[in-house]
Write a protein that holds these residues in place. Structure first.
Motif, PDB file in Angstrom:
ATOM      1  N   UNK A  70      22.670 -32.046  17.169  1.00  0.00           N
ATOM      2  CA  UNK A  70      23.142 -30.720  17.594  1.00  0.00           C
ATOM      3  C   UNK A  70      24.411 -30.772  18.431  1.00  0.00           C
ATOM      4  N   UNK A  71      24.767 -31.956  18.916  1.00  0.00           N
ATOM      5  CA  UNK A  71      26.026 -32.124  19.629  1.00  0.00           C
ATOM      6  C   UNK A  71      26.712 -33.396  19.138  1.00  0.00           C
ATOM      7  N   UNK A  72      28.014 -33.447  19.375  1.00  0.00           N
ATOM      8  CA  UNK A  72      28.824 -34.628  19.054  1.00  0.00           C
ATOM      9  C   UNK A  72      29.254 -35.260  20.369  1.00  0.00           C
ATOM     10  N   UNK A  73      29.474 -36.580  20.339  1.00  0.00           N
ATOM     11  CA  UNK A  73      29.824 -37.288  21.571  1.00  0.00           C
ATOM     12  C   UNK A  73      30.865 -38.356  21.281  1.00  0.00           C
ATOM     13  N   UNK A  74      31.946 -38.305  22.049  1.00  0.00           N
ATOM     14  CA  UNK A  74      32.944 -39.370  22.119  1.00  0.00           C
ATOM     15  C   UNK A  74      33.225 -39.541  23.595  1.00  0.00           C
ATOM     16  N   UNK A  75      32.766 -40.683  24.136  1.00  0.00           N
ATOM     17  CA  UNK A  75      32.847 -40.908  25.583  1.00  0.00           C
ATOM     18  C   UNK A  75      34.160 -40.452  26.146  1.00  0.00           C
ATOM     19  N   UNK A  76      34.148 -39.703  27.202  1.00  0.00           N
ATOM     20  CA  UNK A  76      33.026 -39.133  27.946  1.00  0.00           C
ATOM     21  C   UNK A  76      32.752 -37.678  27.567  1.00  0.00           C
ATOM     22  N   UNK A  77      33.238 -37.251  26.405  1.00  0.00           N
ATOM     23  CA  UNK A  77      33.198 -35.831  26.055  1.00  0.00           C
ATOM     24  C   UNK A  77      32.065 -35.480  25.098  1.00  0.00           C
ATOM     25  N   UNK A  78      31.616 -34.214  25.214  1.00  0.00           N
ATOM     26  CA  UNK A  78      30.561 -33.664  24.386  1.00  0.00           C
ATOM     27  C   UNK A  78      31.033 -32.344  23.782  1.00  0.00           C
ATOM     28  N   UNK A  79      30.607 -32.083  22.552  1.00  0.00           N
ATOM     29  CA  UNK A  79      30.931 -30.817  21.892  1.00  0.00           C
ATOM     30  C   UNK A  79      29.750 -30.431  21.005  1.00  0.00           C
ATOM     31  N   UNK A  80      29.672 -29.149  20.702  1.00  0.00           N
ATOM     32  CA  UNK A  80      28.616 -28.661  19.817  1.00  0.00           C
ATOM     33  C   UNK A  80      28.848 -29.244  18.422  1.00  0.00           C
ATOM     34  N   UNK A  81      27.811 -29.370  17.639  1.00  0.00           N
ATOM     35  CA  UNK A  81      27.946 -29.878  16.279  1.00  0.00           C
ATOM     36  C   UNK A  81      28.879 -28.988  15.463  1.00  0.00           C
ATOM     37  N   UNK A  82      29.527 -29.579  14.479  1.00  0.00           N
ATOM     38  CA  UNK A  82      30.325 -28.772  13.568  1.00  0.00           C
ATOM     39  C   UNK A  82      29.518 -28.431  12.310  1.00  0.00           C
ATOM     40  N   UNK A  83      28.246 -28.827  12.306  1.00  0.00           N
ATOM     41  CA  UNK A  83      27.331 -28.520  11.205  1.00  0.00           C
ATOM     42  C   UNK A  83      26.647 -27.175  11.500  1.00  0.00           C
ATOM     43  N   UNK A  84      27.294 -26.097  11.075  1.00  0.00           N
ATOM     44  CA  UNK A  84      26.798 -24.748  11.360  1.00  0.00           C
ATOM     45  C   UNK A  84      25.381 -24.528  10.827  1.00  0.00           C
ATOM     46  N   UNK A  85      25.099 -25.061   9.651  1.00  0.00           N
ATOM     47  CA  UNK A  85      23.767 -24.883   9.062  1.00  0.00           C
ATOM     48  C   UNK A  85      22.692 -25.537   9.923  1.00  0.00           C
TER      49      UNK A  85
END
Length: 119
Positions: free
Chosen positions: A68-83
């Motif tokens: 449900x989220x994406x991670x690239x140290x040290x950042x977090x973002x919501x998934x880009x998989x809308x479905x």
């Protein structure tokens, strides 16, 4: 930390149910979804939501395991998989509705003598 106040523009632009009590996981997902044009450090998310940074980090790790989220140290973002995100929202609402209708399940009430003790 939350000061107990919000900007009047935020108040005016909010949905009617936006300020209802939500658990920390919901608040994090909603925050990331609403701000999906940016990636955030866990400490910054914690500061915006008035939560403990370690708790936010733990929740983000669980959300990552669920895709449900994406991670690239040290950042977090919501998934880009809308479905996937919509499916998670639907499942969450289903459980909330079931809890409201039938009451929350309590593991200790469901245990039988044959079950291993959960600690």
């Amino acid at each position: 930390m939350s000061s107990g106040t919000i900007d009047i523009d935020e108040f005016e632009n909010a949905d009617a149910d936006e300020f209802e009590d939500r658990n920390d996981t919901e608040r994090i997902v909603l925050f990331l979804d609403k701000n999906n044009d940016r990636a955030w450090k866990a400490a910054t998310i914690a500061e915006h939501l008035g939560l403990d940074t370690d708790a936010v980090s733990a929740i983000l790790s669980r959300l990552k395991e669920r895709g449900l989220v994406r991670h690239k140290r040290p950042y977090w973002a919501i998934t880009d998989d809308e479905e996937r995100l919509q499916s998670a929202y639907r499942l969450h609402r289903h459980y909330e509705t079931a809890d409201e209708q039938y009451g929350e399940e309590r593991l200790e009430e469901l245990q039988t003598d044959e079950m291993e003790e959960v600690q």
